[in-house]
Enzyme design. Sequence first.
Site, PDB file in Angstrom:
ATOM      1  N   ARG A  47       0.822  -1.219   0.000  1.00 27.38           N
ATOM      2  CA  ARG A  47       0.000   0.000   0.000  1.00 27.38           C
ATOM      3  C   ARG A  47       0.852   1.262   0.000  1.00 27.38           C
ATOM      4  NH1 ARG A  47      -3.118  -1.698   5.209  1.00 27.38           N
ATOM      5  NH2 ARG A  47      -0.916  -2.006   5.619  1.00 27.38           N
ATOM      6  N   LYS A 152       4.560 -18.816   5.513  1.00 32.06           N
ATOM      7  CA  LYS A 152       4.052 -19.400   6.754  1.00 32.06           C
ATOM      8  C   LYS A 152       3.700 -18.261   7.715  1.00 32.06           C
ATOM      9  CE  LYS A 152       7.626 -19.621  10.027  1.00 32.06           C
ATOM     10  NZ  LYS A 152       7.939 -20.042  11.294  1.00 32.06           N
ATOM     11  N   HIS A 182      10.674 -22.541   4.829  1.00 35.84           N
ATOM     12  CA  HIS A 182      12.003 -22.258   4.292  1.00 35.84           C
ATOM     13  C   HIS A 182      13.058 -23.260   4.759  1.00 35.84           C
ATOM     14  CE1 HIS A 182      12.496 -20.066   8.109  1.00 35.84           C
ATOM     15  NE2 HIS A 182      13.755 -20.372   7.968  1.00 35.84           N
ATOM     16  N   LYS A 186      16.881 -25.397   2.862  1.00 34.82           N
ATOM     17  CA  LYS A 186      18.261 -25.414   3.379  1.00 34.82           C
ATOM     18  C   LYS A 186      19.019 -26.589   2.772  1.00 34.82           C
ATOM     19  CE  LYS A 186      17.306 -23.153   7.782  1.00 34.82           C
ATOM     20  NZ  LYS A 186      18.039 -21.918   7.599  1.00 34.82           N
ATOM     21  N   GLU A 220      17.230 -21.464  19.164  1.00 34.81           N
ATOM     22  CA  GLU A 220      17.488 -20.083  18.758  1.00 34.81           C
ATOM     23  C   GLU A 220      18.103 -19.333  19.937  1.00 34.81           C
ATOM     24  OE1 GLU A 220      14.310 -18.379  15.877  1.00 34.81           O
ATOM     25  OE2 GLU A 220      13.276 -19.034  17.684  1.00 34.81           O
ATOM     26  N   ASP A 239       5.201 -21.936  16.059  1.00 37.44           N
ATOM     27  CA  ASP A 239       6.282 -21.254  15.356  1.00 37.44           C
ATOM     28  C   ASP A 239       7.295 -22.242  14.781  1.00 37.44           C
ATOM     29  OD1 ASP A 239       7.162 -18.663  14.671  1.00 37.44           O
ATOM     30  OD2 ASP A 239       8.816 -18.819  16.091  1.00 37.44           O
ATOM     31  N   HIS A 244       8.746 -26.615  10.780  1.00 35.64           N
ATOM     32  CA  HIS A 244      10.135 -27.039  10.593  1.00 35.64           C
ATOM     33  C   HIS A 244      10.450 -28.405  11.212  1.00 35.64           C
ATOM     34  CE1 HIS A 244      10.271 -22.969   9.453  1.00 35.64           C
ATOM     35  NE2 HIS A 244      10.607 -22.431  10.595  1.00 35.64           N
ATOM     36  N   LYS A 334      13.545 -20.391  22.394  1.00 34.48           N
ATOM     37  CA  LYS A 334      14.172 -19.084  22.176  1.00 34.48           C
ATOM     38  C   LYS A 334      15.095 -18.771  23.347  1.00 34.48           C
ATOM     39  CE  LYS A 334      11.058 -16.644  19.153  1.00 34.48           C
ATOM     40  NZ  LYS A 334      12.028 -16.637  18.058  1.00 34.48           N
TER      41      LYS A 334
END
Length: 492
Positions: A47, A152, A182, A186, A220, A239, A244, A334
């Site tokens: 936009r 996703k 994604h 890999k 992570e 997530d 994954h 995380k």
Amino acid sequence: MSNPLSKTIVIFGASGDLTARKLIPSLYRLDRKNRLPEGVRIVGVSRTKLSHLEFQSRMGAAVKQFAGADWNQEDWDQFAPRLQYCSGDASTSEGLASLEEWFKAHEGAGGARLFYLSVSPDLYGSIVSQLAGAGLTKVPSPELWRRIIIEKPFGHNTLSAQLLNEEIRQFLKEDQIYRIDHYLGKETVQNLLVFRFGNTLFEPLWNANYIDHVQITVAETVKVGSRGDYYDRAGVLRDMFQNHLLQIMAIVAMEAPARYSADMLRNEKVKLLEAITIPDPKEASESIWTGQYEGYLAEKGVRPDSKTPTYSAIRLNVDNWRWRGVPFFLRSGKALSSRTSEVQIQFRCPPHLMFSLPPGEKLECNRLAISIQPNESIHLRFQSKVPDQEKMTIAPSEMEFQYGKSYSGVPIPEAYERLLQDALGGDASLFMRSDEIERSWAIIEPFLNVTESPDAPIPEEYPLGSMGPVGADGFMDKNLREWLPLYGNRPS
Ligand SMILES: NC(=O)c1ccc[n+]([C@@H]2O[C@H](COP(=O)([O-])OP(=O)(O)OC[C@H]3O[C@@H](n4cnc5c(N)ncnc54)[C@H](OP(=O)(O)O)[C@@H]3O)[C@@H](O)[C@H]2O)c1
């Protein structure tokens, strides 16, 4: 000018983060490698009002920032004119008018089109419906294909994924839809396929007779950052696990497809997902451990009494001949000590050991670790004789394959490069089919129910920079196993 075989990539969400950080840098790199179709044009849509030149200049700054050593002014100057921009709200018919005009002006008789939905998930349905309503997805002939890549997350539970699939399939055939994960782009995830099915060495051992259990970790170091609001509604199970981790598990555990073709590969993955037992509520609550990193509740956008896990470890069982009785442990979190994604195959111990071990020592049984990122590598641990000892002494040794050493000078490409190239070439092998997505949600849903029920357990707090809550070790004790050390962060 009219060019019947022109190709256009349209990115919806062109002013957004993913476009700047991943999509345009990946397309730029593909162009440098001469892997983009000749004359392909890339049209950004969002936009925000921008001219073609303003969009090119924004993307130039992004590529400079995110393409690292691949930045080269001359290559950029060649690539930049491919970039065009049309502003508009893509979820309305008026908003698509400028894109329609662009196609009329540049495609003439027609061209092939790849649409990329890099927008908020609640816009997927309406943008597909508007594109179809404007006739932009109609396929006039097989060469003038129309494909849509969808980012996703695809749904937030089984029902919403089913509804979204139904909604978009009113307008598109399944072979036009490229649902992205994604991780599948890999190199090391694809190498899992080659490792398993391009060799004979391990395949005879790849079953319950020789494998004790499998661990898959996606760790992570980052916290939720500016995504607190989104993350607090999603949590680590949505997530990381539904997409994954289950995709990696499917590739580790599936049967060999007869050929490397999108449908054969995905048929085998679906068969494996179908064989994963869906736990009942009691089993689900006994097969999960959850944690929250210290300070999560004070993050911007997070509810102060949130029970959303930022860490989970779950146990899954595969109810088929190959894997009967072999638990799969999946974990992700995380704010952990390392950023690493790894598959660990723990083989069974020899049925009888003729060597005596020092008192209190246990034999370390064979172990194979496949490090997906960083430090992409494969490690096989086995026992060897320690030389020149008074008594026969055995100790673990290791053989390893390092991508960086074996293919030095060939940097590992960004996953999005592979995926964009495959979508342009019509190869959907590394994208998810509707049945895969729906089954993955069905597997994760009982665990979501545990963490989201009114009496959900309070996730155990874990220190920043640790390997997760202490209770996750107790969870493994209960399962008569322990977490294996990770290789990912070792220097290559
Ligand atoms: N960023 C990542 O690393 C990452 C990783 C994995 C998946 N994803 C997924 O990728 C998608 C995009 O993420 P993002 O991080 O790039 O989000 P973002 O930074 O918020 O960007 C969203 C984009 O959508 C545009 N937009 C919003 N409403 C629109 C409309 N009605 N018509 C046309 N454009 C519209 C926005 O621009 P305007 O405001 O100018 O319209 C903006 O360009 C999401 O589905 C996300 O879940 C992102």
